[in-house]
Design an enzyme around this catalytic site. Structure first.
Site, mmCIF file in Angstrom:
data_model
loop_
_atom_site.group_PDB
_atom_site.id
_atom_site.type_symbol
_atom_site.label_atom_id
_atom_site.label_comp_id
_atom_site.label_asym_id
_atom_site.label_seq_id
_atom_site.Cartn_x
_atom_site.Cartn_y
_atom_site.Cartn_z
ATOM 1 N N HIS A 169 0.854 -1.207 0.000
ATOM 2 C CA HIS A 169 0.000 0.000 0.000
ATOM 3 C C HIS A 169 0.883 1.248 0.000
ATOM 4 C CE1 HIS A 169 -3.110 2.808 1.163
ATOM 5 N NE2 HIS A 169 -3.989 1.875 1.489
ATOM 6 N N GLU A 272 -1.110 1.183 -5.280
ATOM 7 C CA GLU A 272 -0.870 -0.033 -4.494
ATOM 8 C C GLU A 272 -0.821 -1.226 -5.445
ATOM 9 O OE1 GLU A 272 -4.105 0.059 -1.583
ATOM 10 O OE2 GLU A 272 -4.211 2.206 -1.935
#
Ligand code: BG6
Length: 298
Positions: A169, A272
């Site tokens: 992320h 991400e």
């Protein structure tokens, strides 16, 4: 579990490594060499900051990040695992899995030919089994040089297969989100999380004029963040990652997030990479899954 003092003692011979303890108890360490500086948190085995000499910072870390045990740290590269988003069984469990909320073991920090290599491991415990009833060994390996490479590997120690989803992320800095374009997703399908997971098709690059929260599936795995104001191009290259998520909370959501300044959305962007949704992974009993991501300025 190893304590702050254990880690300090173990790495006391390295002048490049300095451990720090946050007021809430989180253990962080900085790696500083003539060519790079990096900061890690043992919680999440998370790279928080990285800068190569002569370059601007590679990652964004919120000035209001919650530095408290068990709370996700907003910035750097948190790993969402073993699920992405809400728990797959619908129960009230941590969003984006538990990997980013638990302390990982720092297993080695080594100077190698191509730069520094930092390794973390996480094994199942009573805490993880209460949330996800599986035995596993997970590892995160960072290679730090001109680029940052992250390798993620999960071994299934169960006698049965398990399924999982995950994402690196990554939070990237932007000079001004209005001048940013993300390339590499042209022609891909995506689920728009802001439109009830409506399935849409990407045409061209992605530009930002409001909140964005999209899950791209069957994506190519190589992306470019072009920042017109910073005059920079940040290249993301992945191996074995079929999904990409593009997220910017914009004004209203930033002001609702206690760990982000109200205007911080202008200077950050998440792209991400991983395998989630229909790209989720089934790891056979005794088998392993590995993937990697490399980040660098062009
Ligand atoms: C993104 C999701 O990956 O993470 C968003 O697509 C979510 O929906 C964002 O808001 C941040 O999540 P969290 O749990 O770190 O606040």
């Amino acid at each position: 579990m190893q304590t702050f003092e254990d880690y300090q003692a173990r790495y006391s011979a390295y002048e490049q490594i300095r451990f720090r303890r946050e007021p809430g108890g989180l253990i962080l360490f900085d790696l500083t060499t003539p060519t790079l500086c990096a900061s890690f948190s043992l919680q999440g085995g998370q790279l928080l900051a990285f800068q190569h000499q002569g370059q601007v910072p590679l990652l964004w870390l919120s000035e209001r990040a919650a530095m408290a045990p068990g709370k996700a740290i907003r910035g750097g590269i948190p790993l969402c695992w073993p699920w992405f988003g809400p728990a797959p069984d619908g129960a009230a469990k941590p969003a984006h899995g538990f990997a980013r909320n638990l302390p990982w073991r720092l297993t080695s920090v080594l100077a190698e030919d191509n730069g520094w290599v930092v390794r973390f491991q996480l094994s199942d415990s009573a805490d993880t089994r209460a949330l996800w009833p599986h035995s596993f060994e997970a590892s995160l390996t960072y290679q730090l040089g001109r680029a940052v490479r992250v390798d993620f590997c999960v071994v299934n120690l169960d006698p049965v297969p398990f399924s999982m989803s995950y994402a690196f992320h990554s939070y990237f800095p932007t000079a001004d989100i209005n001048g940013v374009e993300v390339l590499g997703l042209n022609g891909c399908d995506y689920y728009d999380q802001l439109q009830g997971m409506r399935l849409l098709h990407q045409e061209g690059g992605i530009r930002f004029a409001g909140e964005c929260d999209r899950i791209y599936v069957d994506a190519g795995g190589e992306y470019l963040i072009r920042d017109a104001v910073a005059a920079s191009e940040l290249l993301i290259q992945t191996e074995n990652c079929r999904s990409a998520v593009v997220w910017n909370p914009w004004q209203e959501k930033s002001s609702r997030l206690s760990d982000m300044a109200d205007s911080a959305f202008q200077n950050m962007l998440c792209v991400e990479c991983g395998n989630l949704g229909e790209n989720s992974i089934v790891v056979p009993a005794g088998g392993a899954h590995a993937s990697a991501m490399q980040l660098r300025y062009r």
